[in-house]
Write an enzyme that holds these catalytic residues in place. Structure first.
Site, PDB file in Angstrom:
ATOM      1  N   ARG A   1       0.817  -1.220   0.000  1.00 27.40           N
ATOM      2  CA  ARG A   1       0.000   0.000   0.000  1.00 27.40           C
ATOM      3  C   ARG A   1       0.848   1.266   0.000  1.00 27.40           C
ATOM      4  NH1 ARG A   1      -4.357  -1.792   4.545  1.00 27.40           N
ATOM      5  NH2 ARG A   1      -5.352  -3.487   3.411  1.00 27.40           N
TER       6      ARG A   1
ATOM      7  N   ARG B   1      -3.183   6.557   0.714  1.00 24.68           N
ATOM      8  CA  ARG B   1      -3.747   7.705   1.410  1.00 24.68           C
ATOM      9  C   ARG B   1      -2.801   8.429   2.349  1.00 24.68           C
ATOM     10  NH1 ARG B   1      -8.959   4.989   3.943  1.00 24.68           N
ATOM     11  NH2 ARG B   1      -7.416   3.323   4.265  1.00 24.68           N
TER      12      ARG B   1
ATOM     13  N   ARG C   1      -6.855  12.087  -5.798  1.00 27.36           N
ATOM     14  CA  ARG C   1      -8.163  11.458  -5.588  1.00 27.36           C
ATOM     15  C   ARG C   1      -9.258  12.502  -5.452  1.00 27.36           C
ATOM     16  NH1 ARG C   1      -9.881   6.149  -2.111  1.00 27.36           N
ATOM     17  NH2 ARG C   1     -12.110   6.333  -2.479  1.00 27.36           N
TER      18      ARG C   1
ATOM     19  N   ASP D   1      -6.818  -3.210  -7.386  1.00 25.81           N
ATOM     20  CA  ASP D   1      -7.489  -3.843  -6.257  1.00 25.81           C
ATOM     21  C   ASP D   1      -7.687  -5.321  -6.558  1.00 25.81           C
ATOM     22  OD1 ASP D   1     -10.212  -4.573  -4.648  1.00 25.81           O
ATOM     23  OD2 ASP D   1      -9.136  -2.957  -3.648  1.00 25.81           O
TER      24      ASP D   1
ATOM     25  N   TYR E   1     -14.908 -12.509  -0.545  1.00 21.37           N
ATOM     26  CA  TYR E   1     -15.662 -11.326  -0.961  1.00 21.37           C
ATOM     27  C   TYR E   1     -16.771 -11.708  -1.942  1.00 21.37           C
ATOM     28  CZ  TYR E   1     -12.146  -8.276   1.173  1.00 21.37           C
ATOM     29  OH  TYR E   1     -11.335  -7.628   2.063  1.00 21.37           O
TER      30      TYR E   1
END
Length: 341
Positions: free
Chosen positions: A23, A27, A36, A73, A147
């Protein structure tokens, strides 16, 4: 010329250690947050290939990491298999229809949803210096299936584990379908310029030993064998988070070229128990990176020293936290770059 990361994954053990962070494009970076805010939601960013390439390159420009990990992703695979995918603010990703309620055969595949990801890989590889490694990735079948079956993430994967016990044939068909698409997906990334790939099994730790063999080791072994047959020079990193004492069996039986280990694993134990000479990736606690200071330095040196006698890619035990200070990442880089065995 291959860079330090690619050399290490190919089982050389130079004095210096390559570093990248899971990652690392995300962010905690102000440049990511600005992009973003300008471009919109997460899925829109993934499918804007210029934006996705820019995000992938941002941590390379800022920190000089040895590897650039594709900005995408793990749920792109079920999206290509025909499930609807949305990312809801404050709730995380949602897939529909849920496979605990609907049959796999009801999905209509949309393979063109993979094509923009390959274009992002091409753009990043073209922009990278030769000594930086382009890393592709996919989710491992068990984690992706959790998922697909439940429609969202959960703490204990209760619905998916129950389905696997209740109807192993139907669940096995889901796993095999994911294996097939994942092989094509990783192969497409490699053909577009990915020089190594990682299989993320974020929920591997929720399984019993027998289920771990069936739903983690066997599917990852199938993917690894297929990729090696098509692309024999491309290293594969397997990351079964939470595998614990099952990690040596995973390393032996899947055929991966390197094993990522999470922060709950004692690196001294891993160095002793994993196959001799196998490259290892990890395993600093992301909270140590968040905290910084002397704790960060001592923790990082413990990991480096534990793996001094085998090929080692320095990384975190999981993804970098959103609120990690930039200066702590810079401090970690100084520690890793300054270490020698």
């Amino acid at each position: 010329m291959p860079g330090l990361l690619l050399d290490t994954l190919r089982k050389t053990n130079p004095g210096k250690r390559p570093i990248w962070l899971m990652r690392q494009a995300g962010r905690y970076l102000p440049e990511y947050r600005a992009l973003r805010a300008d471009k919109g939601g997460f899925l829109a960013l993934v499918y804007d290939t210029d934006a996705a390439a820019e995000i992938t390159l941002q941590p390379i420009r800022r920190f000089g990491f040895d590897g650039a990990i594709l900005f995408s992703d793990i749920l792109i695979v079920p999206y290509a298999m025909g499930q609807d995918l949305e990312f809801l603010a404050g709730e995380g990703p949602k897939l529909s229809p849920r496979l605990v309620d609907s049959a796999l055969g009801n999905l209509s595949a949309v393979p063109e949803r993979l094509t923009p990801i390959y274009e992002t890989v091409r753009k990043v590889r073209a922009a990278l210096d030769d000594d930086k490694t382009m890393l592709g990735f996919a989710g491992s079948p068990w984690t992706v299936a959790t998922y697909m079956c439940a429609g969202e993430g959960s703490r204990d994967q209760h619905e998916t584990r129950a389905m696997a016990y209740r109807d192993p044939q139907a669940f096995g068909e889901v796993i095999q379908a994911i294996v097939g698409v994942t092989v094509e997906y990783l192969s497409g990334q490699i053909e577009a310029g990915a020089e190594a790939v990682q299989l993320f099994d974020s929920w591997a730790g929720s399984l019993s030993p027998a289920q771990f063999e069936q739903w983690v080791i066997a599917p990852n072994a199938a993917i690894t064998a297929a990729i090696k047959a098509r692309h024999p020079g491309t290293p594969i990193i397997g990351f079964p988070k939470g595998a614990g004492e099952k990690l040596p069996a995973y390393a032996r039986e899947t055929g991966v070229d390197a094993v990522g280990i999470d922060e709950t694993i004692d690196p001294v134990w891993a160095a002793r128990e994993l196959p001799q000479g196998l490259p290892v990736q990890g395993n600093l606690d992301p909270l140590l990176l968040l905290s910084g200071g002397e704790a960060l330095e001592s923790g990082a040196r413990r990991v480096l020293d534990a793996f001094a006698n085998r090929p080692h890619v320095f990384n975190l035990g999981h993804g970098i936290g959103q609120f990690t200070p930039i200066e702590n990442v810079e401090a970690l880089l100084r520690i890793v770059r300054g270490w020698s065995r």
